[in-house]
Design an enzyme around this catalytic site. Structure first.
Site, short mmCIF file in Angstrom:
data_model
loop_
_atom_site.label_atom_id
_atom_site.label_comp_id
_atom_site.label_asym_id
_atom_site.label_seq_id
_atom_site.Cartn_x
_atom_site.Cartn_y
_atom_site.Cartn_z
N GLN A 16 7.57 2.85 -5.67
CA GLN A 16 8.82 3.57 -4.94
C GLN A 16 9.93 3.75 -5.63
O GLN A 16 10.58 4.87 -5.61
CB GLN A 16 8.94 3.21 -3.38
CG GLN A 16 7.86 3.05 -2.41
CD GLN A 16 7.08 4.43 -2.32
OE1 GLN A 16 7.70 5.30 -2.37
NE2 GLN A 16 5.62 4.10 -2.37
N TYR A 25 0.67 -1.38 0.16
CA TYR A 25 0.00 -0.05 -0.16
C TYR A 25 0.94 1.31 0.03
O TYR A 25 1.92 1.32 0.29
CB TYR A 25 -1.07 0.15 0.87
CG TYR A 25 -0.69 0.08 2.52
CD1 TYR A 25 0.38 0.15 3.26
CD2 TYR A 25 -1.59 -0.31 3.31
CE1 TYR A 25 0.86 -0.01 4.26
CE2 TYR A 25 -1.43 -0.44 4.98
CZ TYR A 25 -0.18 -0.12 5.35
OH TYR A 25 0.20 -0.14 6.68
N GLU A 26 0.26 2.49 -0.41
CA GLU A 26 0.94 3.58 -0.35
C GLU A 26 1.88 3.54 -1.36
O GLU A 26 3.09 4.21 -1.36
CB GLU A 26 1.61 4.12 0.88
CG GLU A 26 0.22 4.20 2.26
CD GLU A 26 -0.89 5.01 1.91
OE1 GLU A 26 -0.71 5.86 0.85
OE2 GLU A 26 -1.84 4.63 2.29
N GLY A 27 1.79 2.76 -2.51
CA GLY A 27 2.65 2.62 -3.67
C GLY A 27 3.61 1.60 -3.30
O GLY A 27 4.23 1.25 -2.32
#
Lengths: 605, 605
Positions: free
Chosen positions: A447, A440-442
């Protein structure tokens, strides 16, 4: 089973001996209140809350999970009481400005609290964590009226917040967002669509929930340039601030997940829900980045939390469990066997978790200093410079530390042997909870593209070179520092310098390649990210080594503590850092080894 | 969600182009029946059973799990019917001799069946898998009467078997076993004690369960030299073969585990249970090794199974899910975005799983040839030599392939992004199921000590040098083989040769070190194991590369298939094999970086 104890001694080491947080606080406009006594009191109260209130709910929360009933979500037993205690303690408002109900303390202090809460109980920490992200977004992009209406009630902890980005057809690729926002002719909009994977989308902790939602205005441009950001509350709010009628947003179901089961992951249905625009039309994604950066650093904390908790769980077991005799001769003749911790390979696993936890902590706390300065920067150019500096580190903190956390979680189980696989020991939960952190969050892949593609190549290496310059400058300063035993740190200074130069060299090589073939970026990016992570962590381990050697030279009374730091640093350099070598080699492998296989040739079934 | 399809084309490639299984079968005393037609029929029937019967029960079995009620265990819906179909198909008896009810086919054919069954549904495969281990132990160490009573009924599948080693206080360190066996004065013994982690210890698939149990006779020497092996049936057996009264062994509870939830992991209480000695008194551990070696190779299959299933699950998702545009330019202009598979980093993950699955398969099938020859060896010295050869490979197959499988399982989830974390997609189950594989049947650490300490150092490198010699001889043969396009394989031959020589060199270095400091073994062992694994897998990828290039030079009609093999081999060499470098470096790090930290200095909380 891990019984979380906040690593206060280690936190104090970083704050006092390595990062000089007091000096840092005093440079901040809002720093004068952060006196040593207050900081100590906050950390020790935060530690108590994490240890005594949150940690005991970690396994029960996993076993019980969240339950959905007719659109309502019930969190596990004890979660609501813990949340009320948290709010009553003023924790939610710690780092927000007094004019919006906050205590105005530095953000970096909040990171320490988030670390302790998150290590004790990551699922629980998601609720205030998402609220914090919503608060930051409103603080930076909301109008004054919006701040008065929405931000104040989140600072107080009365209401919570969410981040509604993902839809069934897209997560990473937000240009595909379909949720529609139709202007109602007044200041409101009518939002319709489906959002998935919404953490804390519905729950019983607060009386209202403030959703921050990405949606498209009619006739908005296609793709990412046509997305706007909206506030959509669960309950509408009357002009006097009291709660009005239920809004057209509801939780359709909960996801059944591998872990973080006590965190409600919701499908949210927006059905002509009333919303309010935040920031300019079609600039929603830029505004949302505030939220995402907070969330990414927050997810980096999850990497640290996983490593720390796995270590804290594995260490007592390694000390107590008796198995086999040491190959170099019996160590505990009075026992039927020696304890696990005598075996070098068990120590290798323990020290790996320890090195990742302590190294990750140093990286995050130092990055939090940058965030403090960015938030309080007095000029736009200063803020932008600090934003770039932090932006260079963000994908490393998120991408590398979560991978290190996941590895550590697996090592924690490995130390337990077969018992690690059994739920009651609480070790396998750490893997299941940690597993989300690289997704999650990339994802790690995203990243890595952010780091290599955007932060390094797009800026023509500006931010990389600044960071590399800072590292090399530090290395040089150590060599002329008489307070440090030079011969004891020299080899490590040499390694960090050489790897930093290599990092720059590899970046240039990849830049040349990418100029000819854009696929060279994605072919190298994850190896580049991991290489960067090992080098940056080495820089922090060098700083910790130097600080510890300095204390030992000063004849500290805590010799054992500082020796252990030195030994952990040396472990990192000799047994973890060599991994950078493989990544350096692999990132230079020909991109065609990835790209040339025809799609239909991947399987012949 | 992965929908398992047996990789029959790849199996055929190995059997025909790489390992020449037909020629191998014909050298076996029991091989003449394994005609090409029969082998094809067996594989295709096994594939159908795995795909149509077992695979559909994989996720439902995970969701439902096993249930304990008053000492009885109920397996998930469909498990019993599948088991009956398996037995009716004669699968349990495939590789055992006709005189004990078997079909007398080569063991290596059984490995292919185990692979397919285990990939489709590892939990289900545990039940016949444990039975197979019990069968092998009885076949090698039981008396003729014991074989008639117990082995025959397991070969037929009427009864199942278990392996009762672990106790609450010990798993790895079996010298601590406490279960007692008191002679009753006749041929029977009375066993009392508690065994834990007993897979298939109790279930509803068969009418009787034959436990193979480690226990101590009265006055037995302490430690591993005082352990004997016993048969303890769930129901006693009357002289006419009918089931008698219930024996004093019962299932006290089931463990709640991270994964393989449909496999019943039992606490077994022995309360004056009637048992029969297998093999000589106090030699139980040696006899049990038969069981353990079968189990270790079987667990190596789990590594392959995890990699294969993760790949099969991730590939269709990577083809179907649309996200972002390729950095090197739009590939699918008619779609709103390109599919995941266009992105090089996604391909890196897919190819890693693919390379591990196909490389692992080659390693296991070739090892199975050794097992075939060992079982049918005509002289003791021949059997011992083959046993040593297989013994050198066993910890690599178990230790390395399960680590590769776990990594692959994680990559499978990673390809799915956040969706991989959701249970309904079935990808996270692969991680949970795979996680046990590096723990049971000897952790990776134990495998590494077996490899470096016992197999390499204790034999003074004899078995290593034989294997290295075989690899180097193969490399040399390729260079003079006119059926292979020499220039296309030369660089890879060079890499394998160089790494093999390095493997020998590193072994000598470690031997010298270990002579001075025994802790040098445990300090290096896991890195040594992983290095060995990458080198051995490179040897097999070279063989596959050579075989594929040969076919391409012969102008095969299946160009795409063989090209994909070549490309996967090249991927392995350029992007996986460089990891060996880090392990080579790390294994030579000073042991003191692990051993010198004082036990009390691991934490200052």
């Amino acid at each position: 089973m891990p019984e979380y104890k906040a690593p206060v001694r280690d936190m104090r080491f970083l704050a006092e001996d390595v990062l000089d947080m007091q000096a840092h606080y005093q440079t901040l406009p809002n720093g004068e209140e952060a006196t040593p006594d207050l900081v100590d009191a906050i950390i020790s109260e935060g530690a108590k809350f994490a240890e005594n209130v949150l940690a005991p709910l970690n396994r029960s929360g996993d076993e019980e999970g969240c339950h959905w009933l007719d659109g309502e979500v019930i969190t596990p037993k004890g979660f609501k009481a813990a949340y009320q205690q948290y709010v009553a303690g003023g924790w939610q408002s710690l780092s927000h400005p007094p004019e919006y109900g906050g205590q105005g303390l530095p953000m970096s202090l909040g990171v320490m609290i988030s670390e302790m809460a998150g290590t004790a109980n990551w699922s629980w920490g998601m609720y205030p964590g998402l609220t914090l992200g919503a608060m930051n977004t409103l603080f930076l992009h909301g109008t004054e009226a919006q701040k008065q209406t929405w931000l104040m009630r989140m600072t107080s902890g009365e209401w919570s917040g969410t981040m509604c980005l993902t839809e069934p057809q897209c997560g990473t690729d937000l240009g595909q967002v379909k949720t529609r926002a139709i202007p109602n002719g007044d200041e409101t909009y009518s939002l319709s669509g489906t959002k998935i994977f919404i953490s804390a989308g519905e729950h019983d902790l607060t009386e209202n929930i403030v959703h921050i939602v990405l949606a498209r205005l009619p006739d908005a441009p296609e793709g990412t340039r046509g997305i706007s950001l909206f506030i959509v509350p669960k309950f509408k709010v009357n002009p006097d601030g009291s709660l009005g009628e239920r809004n057209g947003v509801s939780c359709g179901s909960l996801e059944h997940k591998m872990g973080i089961k006590a965190s409600a992951t919701c499908v949210m249905n927006f059905d002509e829900a009333e919303g309010y625009l935040i920031g300019p039309e079609n600039k929603g994604l830029q505004c949302m980045f505030t939220f995402m950066n907070t969330a990414r650093i927050g997810t980096g904390i999850q990497g640290l939390a996983s490593a720390e908790l796995a270590y804290q769980g594995a260490l007592p077991y390694a000390r107590e469990r008796l198995s086999m005799r040491s190959l170099s001769g019996t160590k505990q003749p009075d026992n039927v066997a020696d304890s696990l911790i005598v075996h070098p390979d068990v120590r290798r696993m323990l020290l790996t978790m320890k090195a990742f936890a302590e190294g990750g902590r140093a990286m995050l706390y130092d990055a939090a200093k940058l965030a403090d300065r960015m938030i309080t920067a007095e000029t736009e150019s200063e803020r932008n410079r600090l934003d770039d500096e932090l932006g260079m580190l963000t994908p490393i903190l998120k991408g590398f530390l979560t991978e290190a956390g996941l590895e550590s979680a697996n090592l924690g189980v490995q130390v337990y042997g077969g018992h690690g696989y059994i739920r009651e020991h609480g070790m396998e939960q750490i893997i299941r909870d940690a597993r989300i952190s690289t997704l999650y969050e990339g994802t790690t892949g995203i990243q890595s593209l952010d780091l290599l593609g955007r932060k390094v190549l797009l800026s023509k290496g500006k931010d990389l070179n600044r960071l590399a310059g800072q590292i090399l400058k530090y290395c040089k300063s150590v060599l002329t520092d008489d307070s440090v035993p030079r011969l004891k740190v020299l080899p490590f200074v040499g390694k960090v310098s050489a790897l930093t130069l290599r990092w720059q060299y590899l970046s240039y090589r990849l830049a040349f390649r990418a100029a000819r073939n854009r696929d060279a970026v994605g072919s190298a990016s994850v190896d580049y990210l991991m290489f960067s992570g090992y080098v940056v962590m080495a820089y922090y381990w060098l700083q910790m080594l130097v600080a510890a050697q300095r204390k030992l030279m000063e004849a500290t009374s805590e010799v054992a503590f500082y020796k252990a730091k030195v030994q952990t640093a040396e472990f990192y350099f000799s047994r973890i850092l060599p991994r950078a070598e493989t990544h350096a080699k692999t990132m230079l492998a020909c991109p065609r080894t990835l790209t040339r296989m025809k799609e239909e040739s991947f399987a012949f079934l």
